[in-house]
Scaffold this active site. Sequence first.
Site, short mmCIF file in Angstrom:
data_model
loop_
_atom_site.label_atom_id
_atom_site.label_comp_id
_atom_site.label_asym_id
_atom_site.label_seq_id
_atom_site.Cartn_x
_atom_site.Cartn_y
_atom_site.Cartn_z
N HIS A 1 0.86 -1.21 0.00
CA HIS A 1 0.00 0.00 0.00
C HIS A 1 0.88 1.25 0.00
CE1 HIS A 1 -2.96 2.91 1.72
NE2 HIS A 1 -3.84 2.15 1.10
N PHE A 2 1.44 1.69 -0.92
CA PHE A 2 1.43 1.32 -2.33
C PHE A 2 2.87 1.09 -2.75
CE2 PHE A 2 -2.10 4.28 -1.56
CZ PHE A 2 -3.17 3.50 -1.93
#
Length: 147
Positions: free
Chosen positions: A45-46
């Site tokens: 993420h991410f």
Amino acid sequence: MNREEIKGLLPHREPMLLLDDAEVVGDEAVGHVTVTGDEFFVRGHFPGDPVVPGVILCEMLAQNCCVLLGEAMSGEGRVPLYTSLDKVRFRHPVRPGDTVELRCRITREHGAFHFAHGEALVGDMPCCSADMSFALVPAAGVADGGR
């Protein structure tokens, strides 16, 4: 209290135990979490631009709130369960390398329900704030961490 002392209070265990330390200062719980980048919640993420998910910031706040509920939980063999999140605001991203300071206070109580307000900051930068409520319910084997 350090991480091992927190384990004596909260039923959470790795990888969901998020607090590095916490203490009660006046009527507030003040806790800290240093985000290393190795946590399961930032690895995906991410990729290339890691950010702590908002729901994880809310969980950090909840765990910090529970420091204030410690006596009620341990004395009665109860665990806290989230019952609401309200007025949640995300103002600034939290990234690997950041140390999050959590500040929470109980705003009122009604029977088994406890209402709280919490804020997460990195330095002087507000990152997240929320009003929360918890119900203290019988542990039913959860609080012993599966021991």
